[in-house]
Scaffold this active site. Structure first.
Site, PDB file in Angstrom:
ATOM      1  CG  ASN A 401      -2.129  -0.563   0.753  1.00 37.33           C
ATOM      2  OD1 ASN A 401      -2.475  -1.071  -0.270  1.00 37.33           O
ATOM      3  ND2 ASN A 401      -3.001  -0.753   1.747  1.00 37.33           N
ATOM      4  CB  CYS A 453      -6.190   1.009   3.063  1.00 41.68           C
ATOM      5  SG  CYS A 453      -7.525  -0.127   3.680  1.00 41.68           S
TER       6      CYS A 453
HETATM    7  N1  LIG Z   1     -11.398  -1.562   2.449  1.00 36.73           N
HETATM    8  C1  LIG Z   1     -10.565  -2.260   1.655  1.00 36.73           C
HETATM    9  O1  LIG Z   1     -10.756  -2.239   0.340  1.00 36.73           O
HETATM   10  C2  LIG Z   1      -9.762  -3.245   2.148  1.00 36.73           C
HETATM   11  C3  LIG Z   1      -9.471  -3.282   3.439  1.00 36.73           C
HETATM   12  N2  LIG Z   1      -8.528  -4.155   3.761  1.00 36.73           N
HETATM   13  C4  LIG Z   1      -8.254  -4.302   5.460  1.00 36.73           C
HETATM   14  O2  LIG Z   1      -9.252  -5.017   5.961  1.00 36.73           O
HETATM   15  C5  LIG Z   1      -9.642  -4.401   7.202  1.00 36.73           C
HETATM   16  C6  LIG Z   1     -11.108  -4.133   7.349  1.00 36.73           C
HETATM   17  O3  LIG Z   1     -11.381  -3.028   6.324  1.00 36.73           O
HETATM   18  P1  LIG Z   1     -12.416  -2.220   6.094  1.00 36.73           P
HETATM   19  O4  LIG Z   1     -13.573  -3.514   6.011  1.00 36.73           O
HETATM   20  O5  LIG Z   1     -12.304  -1.413   5.125  1.00 36.73           O
HETATM   21  O6  LIG Z   1     -12.762  -1.517   7.577  1.00 36.73           O
HETATM   22  P2  LIG Z   1     -14.381  -1.424   8.350  1.00 36.73           P
HETATM   23  O7  LIG Z   1     -13.746  -0.460   9.381  1.00 36.73           O
HETATM   24  O8  LIG Z   1     -15.121  -0.965   7.240  1.00 36.73           O
HETATM   25  O9  LIG Z   1     -14.773  -2.416   8.990  1.00 36.73           O
HETATM   26  C7  LIG Z   1     -14.040  -3.080  10.005  1.00 36.73           C
HETATM   27  C8  LIG Z   1     -15.045  -3.800  10.749  1.00 36.73           C
HETATM   28  O10 LIG Z   1     -14.437  -4.689  11.901  1.00 36.73           O
HETATM   29  C9  LIG Z   1     -14.824  -4.202  13.052  1.00 36.73           C
HETATM   30  N3  LIG Z   1     -13.675  -4.547  13.897  1.00 36.73           N
HETATM   31  C10 LIG Z   1     -12.372  -4.231  13.826  1.00 36.73           C
HETATM   32  N4  LIG Z   1     -11.608  -4.839  14.734  1.00 36.73           N
HETATM   33  C11 LIG Z   1     -12.213  -5.791  15.408  1.00 36.73           C
HETATM   34  C12 LIG Z   1     -12.098  -6.528  16.393  1.00 36.73           C
HETATM   35  N5  LIG Z   1     -11.009  -6.717  17.066  1.00 36.73           N
HETATM   36  N6  LIG Z   1     -13.174  -7.192  16.886  1.00 36.73           N
HETATM   37  C13 LIG Z   1     -14.420  -7.103  16.389  1.00 36.73           C
HETATM   38  N7  LIG Z   1     -14.761  -6.182  15.416  1.00 36.73           N
HETATM   39  C14 LIG Z   1     -13.629  -5.476  14.805  1.00 36.73           C
HETATM   40  C15 LIG Z   1     -14.887  -2.613  13.248  1.00 36.73           C
HETATM   41  O11 LIG Z   1     -15.588  -2.170  14.355  1.00 36.73           O
HETATM   42  C16 LIG Z   1     -15.641  -2.750  11.971  1.00 36.73           C
HETATM   43  O12 LIG Z   1     -16.879  -2.745  12.003  1.00 36.73           O
HETATM   44  C17 LIG Z   1      -8.571  -3.568   7.641  1.00 36.73           C
HETATM   45  O13 LIG Z   1      -7.612  -4.013   8.169  1.00 36.73           O
HETATM   46  C18 LIG Z   1      -8.111  -2.782   6.352  1.00 36.73           C
HETATM   47  O14 LIG Z   1      -6.930  -2.415   6.128  1.00 36.73           O
HETATM   48  C19 LIG Z   1      -7.690  -4.915   3.225  1.00 36.73           C
HETATM   49  C20 LIG Z   1      -7.625  -4.626   1.734  1.00 36.73           C
HETATM   50  C21 LIG Z   1      -8.783  -3.723   1.271  1.00 36.73           C
HETATM   51  O1  LIG Z   2      -5.561  -2.279   1.694  1.00 35.36           O
HETATM   52  C1  LIG Z   2      -6.404  -1.738   0.978  1.00 35.36           C
HETATM   53  O2  LIG Z   2      -7.395  -1.185   1.544  1.00 35.36           O
HETATM   54  C2  LIG Z   2      -6.379  -1.694  -0.640  1.00 35.36           C
HETATM   55  O3  LIG Z   2      -6.084  -0.475  -0.726  1.00 35.36           O
HETATM   56  C3  LIG Z   2      -6.062  -0.023  -2.191  1.00 35.36           C
HETATM   57  O4  LIG Z   2      -7.325   0.044  -2.742  1.00 35.36           O
HETATM   58  P1  LIG Z   2      -8.633   0.919  -2.567  1.00 35.36           P
HETATM   59  O5  LIG Z   2      -8.142   1.812  -1.383  1.00 35.36           O
HETATM   60  O6  LIG Z   2      -9.778   0.312  -2.760  1.00 35.36           O
HETATM   61  O7  LIG Z   2      -8.434   1.925  -3.603  1.00 35.36           O
HETATM   62  P2  LIG Z   2      -7.387   2.228  -4.869  1.00 35.36           P
HETATM   63  O8  LIG Z   2      -7.827   1.944  -6.204  1.00 35.36           O
HETATM   64  O9  LIG Z   2      -5.962   1.749  -4.736  1.00 35.36           O
HETATM   65  O10 LIG Z   2      -7.295   3.860  -5.024  1.00 35.36           O
HETATM   66  C4  LIG Z   2      -6.922   4.534  -3.988  1.00 35.36           C
HETATM   67  C5  LIG Z   2      -6.694   6.017  -4.170  1.00 35.36           C
HETATM   68  O11 LIG Z   2      -5.853   6.399  -5.228  1.00 35.36           O
HETATM   69  C6  LIG Z   2      -6.487   7.172  -6.288  1.00 35.36           C
HETATM   70  N1  LIG Z   2      -5.790   6.915  -7.542  1.00 35.36           N
HETATM   71  C7  LIG Z   2      -5.277   5.708  -7.678  1.00 35.36           C
HETATM   72  C8  LIG Z   2      -4.312   5.451  -8.815  1.00 35.36           C
HETATM   73  C9  LIG Z   2      -3.939   6.441  -9.376  1.00 35.36           C
HETATM   74  O12 LIG Z   2      -3.253   6.099 -10.518  1.00 35.36           O
HETATM   75  N2  LIG Z   2      -3.994   7.480  -9.091  1.00 35.36           N
HETATM   76  C10 LIG Z   2      -4.843   8.192  -7.814  1.00 35.36           C
HETATM   77  O13 LIG Z   2      -4.964   9.092  -7.686  1.00 35.36           O
HETATM   78  C11 LIG Z   2      -7.568   6.730  -6.212  1.00 35.36           C
HETATM   79  O14 LIG Z   2      -8.597   7.567  -6.900  1.00 35.36           O
HETATM   80  C12 LIG Z   2      -8.241   6.537  -4.828  1.00 35.36           C
HETATM   81  O15 LIG Z   2      -8.569   7.728  -4.299  1.00 35.36           O
HETATM   82  C13 LIG Z   2      -5.101  -1.013  -2.856  1.00 35.36           C
HETATM   83  O16 LIG Z   2      -5.224  -0.591  -4.283  1.00 35.36           O
HETATM   84  C14 LIG Z   2      -5.418  -2.490  -2.495  1.00 35.36           C
HETATM   85  O17 LIG Z   2      -4.667  -3.313  -3.471  1.00 35.36           O
HETATM   86  C15 LIG Z   2      -5.488  -2.686  -1.061  1.00 35.36           C
HETATM   87  O18 LIG Z   2      -5.941  -4.138  -0.872  1.00 35.36           O
END
Ligand SMILES: NC(=O)C1=CN([C@@H]2O[C@H](COP(=O)(O)OP(=O)(O)OC[C@H]3O[C@@H](n4cnc5c(N)ncnc54)[C@H](O)[C@@H]3O)[C@@H](O)[C@H]2O)C=CC1
Ligand SMILES: O=C(O)[C@H]1O[C@H](OP(=O)(O)OP(=O)(O)OC[C@H]2O[C@@H](n3ccc(=O)[nH]c3=O)[C@H](O)[C@@H]2O)[C@H](O)[C@@H](O)[C@@H]1O
Length: 641
Positions: A401, A453
């Site tokens: 990231n 993230c």
């Molecule tokens: N949003 C995304 O696109 C991505 C997220 N991640 C990772 O996945 C994880 C979750 O991300 P999101 O779904 O976006 O977050 P989110 O904040 O939308 O959801 C996380 C949920 O899990 C709950 N939670 C967290 N820790 C907990 C615990 N120890 N026990 C019980 N509940 C707990 C929180 O209260 C919240 O409701 C993060 O670590 C994030 O970095 C990884 C890749 C992509």
């Molecule tokens: O850990 C995570 O949560 C995830 O974070 C990002 O995914 P995401 O946050 O969903 O979105 P991205 O597509 O990475 O974009 C992030 C931000 O960068 C911006 N961006 C992206 C690409 C680019 O060329 N320029 C740019 O400004 C997007 O508009 C957005 O605001 C990573 O791409 C995922 O691989 C990772 O799993």
């Protein structure tokens, strides 16, 4: 003055903000400019311009006076050794510019200046008010989010009402060290002593008196009888929390605030509250989830870290699990970070670039790793499942990231150079990305990256580097986030500068509110920062986003300006149900999210509905600038002059 005249005649000239405010005021009147040389009064903006050839002839100033000019001002020194006053010439420029400025300066700025001198009491009052307002606003916007829950829990805990511990919320005395216990006994004595300093508390032994006094000096009692720990490094006084409220506070700061881990929870808490060993309590509290696994597991388990965690989290999990497990239960911990991106989650799941599994390189660790790999083998080709060490896996997620975000900050930094030199960031990205070692993806300049993230994970890396005594490494990664903040600020400044240095009272249509296209997620979205900046410049803002619910927009805006009353925000902002509606009667359109449907906007129609001159600011390299210029728009694109 010549600056103002030329600007009145030529709106394209670039006045500074002070002069622009002046122009706005002057424009309210019908007038004819004439020059009267001042002799009696200090020069002001109007009288400083020397007479120019072609100026209409005017009577000299004296001719307007019925009497002789007044005598020079006299003064008397209070003490002989006082310095003589400076001659007027010495500070004429200062008076000139500041006088002009202060007459039109907004009330808020004056209030801010006055506010700098407020007493502690007022600050406390405002802080309480801030919490109260935060809650009110979140409730008003009907957003039943974790944040409003957090605010309400914290407010309740900070209130002065009696608290009855529920069994679940009881503060375990087992958490306290002997020092913590002693300070817990001292704090009520401190409060009593500060309130009536004449009475020395009997409970403090003579040998402890000096220590007690030193400790007590760190507190003060407010008018309403609350005890505060004097300001920490960030300038916040911290409300003391009694033992029976601490679990509620911890719960509010951690669970209801999104389980953001030890560091974030602690910084959230220590900005507001204090009690002895709050740091230690937070650490224990945050570990409760792992303790819970040990508590409920009756057989051996493989525990998989799927969320993004700080490097070596598995180690602390192991210590906790082993210390609390039932006899015969063993735990293997694997790291299996998630790499999906929002908007493409399902295809990322079915066709991942790679699946990463980290394990200890022991026979048990490797065997646990094979068990998880076998699950993925059902749909992911074998060569895409990478098995590595536990710490490498945890760190790789943060690194991936951070490096993605770093590419965006790098291209955004270059976009600033392009704007200043005449280069075109799209062409630069294309040329650079053609190098197979660099590659073309993630090189799209933008108004700044958002999402839940990138920032969090980089700051996680920064924190890790700092705690490993690697300040240069920490500074390097922090700069990625700082550049992103700079990019947002730079963009909103460019909007203001381009619109003749003021957007006060002007209507701006912001197209897109999500942090990127194909998602309704607004976390850390650049649009929020831009709109907050426009609001603070007193512009009116129309917002349109095809996916983000209106409640979410209100809640985000309220959170971005915690001190602005909701009514003010609602007066300044309108949420629209189409791009066309948002652009109606606007002076400028700002593209903040790259939604595909913005490509299909009927720009001719938009132009005819907008006030002129009509500006477009493309923060996403989305529109065909030349085409729009032909229609009549003034187009500003990120990364182009
Ligand atoms: N949003 C995304 O696109 C991505 C997220 N991640 C990772 O996945 C994880 C979750 O991300 P999101 O779904 O976006 O977050 P989110 O904040 O939308 O959801 C996380 C949920 O899990 C709950 N939670 C967290 N820790 C907990 C615990 N120890 N026990 C019980 N509940 C707990 C929180 O209260 C919240 O409701 C993060 O670590 C994030 O970095 C990884 C890749 C992509
Ligand atoms: O850990 C995570 O949560 C995830 O974070 C990002 O995914 P995401 O946050 O969903 O979105 P991205 O597509 O990475 O974009 C992030 C931000 O960068 C911006 N961006 C992206 C690409 C680019 O060329 N320029 C740019 O400004 C997007 O508009 C957005 O605001 C990573 O791409 C995922 O691989 C990772 O799993």
């Amino acid at each position: 003055m010549s600056n103002q005249i030329s600007m009145l005649q030529n709106p394209g000239a670039a006045p500074n903000a002070t002069i622009n405010r002046w122009i706005e005021n002057v424009r309210k009147f019908y007038f004819e400019l004439s020059h009267v040389m001042g002799k009696t009064f200090p020069a002001d903006g109007l009288s400083r311009r020397r007479k120019q050839p072609g100026d209409p002839e005017r009577r000299e100033f004296e001719e307007f006076l019925d009497t002789d000019p007044p005598d020079p001002i006299t003064y008397s020194k209070k003490y002989l050794e006082d310095d003589d006053p400076l001659p007027f010439e010495a500070f004429r420029d200062q008076i000139d510019t500041r006088g002009g400025y202060l007459q039109t300066v907004s009330k808020e700025i004056i209030n801010q200046l006055l506010f700098q001198g407020v007493e502690e009491e007022e600050e406390l009052f405002n802080r309480d008010l801030e919490l109260q307002q935060l809650l009110n606003r979140l409730e008003e916007t009907k957003r039943l989010s974790v944040k409003s829950e957090a605010a309400s829990v914290l407010l309740q805990a900070a209130s002065q009402e009696e608290v009855v511990d529920s069994e679940e919320d009881e503060y375990p005395s087992g958490w306290r060290t002997s020092r913590g216990k002693q300070l817990d006994q001292w704090v009520p004595l401190v409060q009593a002593w500060l309130t009536t300093p004449a009475i020395k508390p009997r409970e403090v032994a003579a040998k402890d008196w000096k220590g007690f006094e030193k400790f007590a000096a760190r507190f003060f009692v407010s008018k309403d009888g609350r005890l505060y720990w004097r300001e920490n490094g960030e300038g916040h006084h911290r409300l003391y929390i009694e033992p029976e409220r601490r679990m509620t506070i911890l719960k509010g700061a951690h669970d209801a605030n999104g389980h953001r881990g030890h560091y974030a929870t602690l910084s959230f808490l220590t900005k507001r509250f204090w009690w002895p060993e709050v740091e230690r309590d937070t650490e224990i509290y945050v570990e409760l989830a792992t303790r819970r696994i040990a508590q409920v597991a009756r057989t051996s388990k493989i525990v998989v870290e799927k969320s993004t965690v700080p490097c070596r989290t598995a180690e602390s999990m192991r210590t906790i699990l082993e210390a609390n497990s039932k006899p015969g239960c063993r735990f293997d911990i694997l790291s299996n970070p998630e790499f999906l991106a929002e908007g493409t989650a399902i295809s990322d799941l079915f066709k991942p670039d790679r699946v990463l599994i980290g394990s200890l390189q022991t026979p048990e660790g490797l065997s646990a790793c094979q068990s998880l790999a076998a699950v993925y083998a059902n749909w992911v080709p074998k060569d895409r499942v990478l098995t590595v060490g536990l710490w490498s896996s945890e760190l790789s997620k943060l690194a991936a990231n951070a490096m993605l975000a770093q590419r965006i900050s790098s291209i955004n930094a270059l976009s600033a150079i392009c704007e200043a030199t005449g280069a075109n960031i799209d062409e630069v990205a294309h040329a650079v990305g053609y190098d197979t070692r660099i590659g073309p993806k993630f090189l799209k300049a933008s108004v700044g990256f958002g999402g839940s993230c990138f920032q969090k994970d980089i700051l996680n890396l920064v924190y890790l580097s700092e705690s490993l005594h690697l300040p240069e490494v920490a500074a390097y990664w922090r700069q990625v986030v700082e550049m992103n903040e700079h990019q947002k600020r730079r963009f909103s400044k460019r909007v203001v500068d381009t619109m003749f240095n003021t957007i006060t009272g002007k209507r701006i249509a912001v197209l897109g509110f999500a942090f990127k296209a194909d998602t309704g997620d607004t976390r850390e979205s650049a649009a929020i920062t831009l709109i907050r900046d426009f609001q603070s410049e007193k512009a009116y803002v129309n917002i349109y986003d095809p996916q983000v619910p209106h409640d979410q927009i209100w809640a985000d805006l309220a959170e971005a300006s915690p001190l602005a009353p909701v009514e003010t925000i609602q007066k300044q902002v309108r949420i629209c149900s189409s791009a066309m509606e948002a652009c109606q009667d606007a002076e400028a359109v700002v593209i903040a999210t790259e939604w595909k449907e913005f490509n299909d906007i009927d720009w001719e129609q938009v132009y005819s509905n907008m006030n002129k001159p009509a500006f477009i600011f493309d923060g996403r390299l989305l529109v065909d600038a030349e085409k729009l210029r032909k229609i009549g728009f003034s187009v500003t694109t990120i990364g182009r002059p």
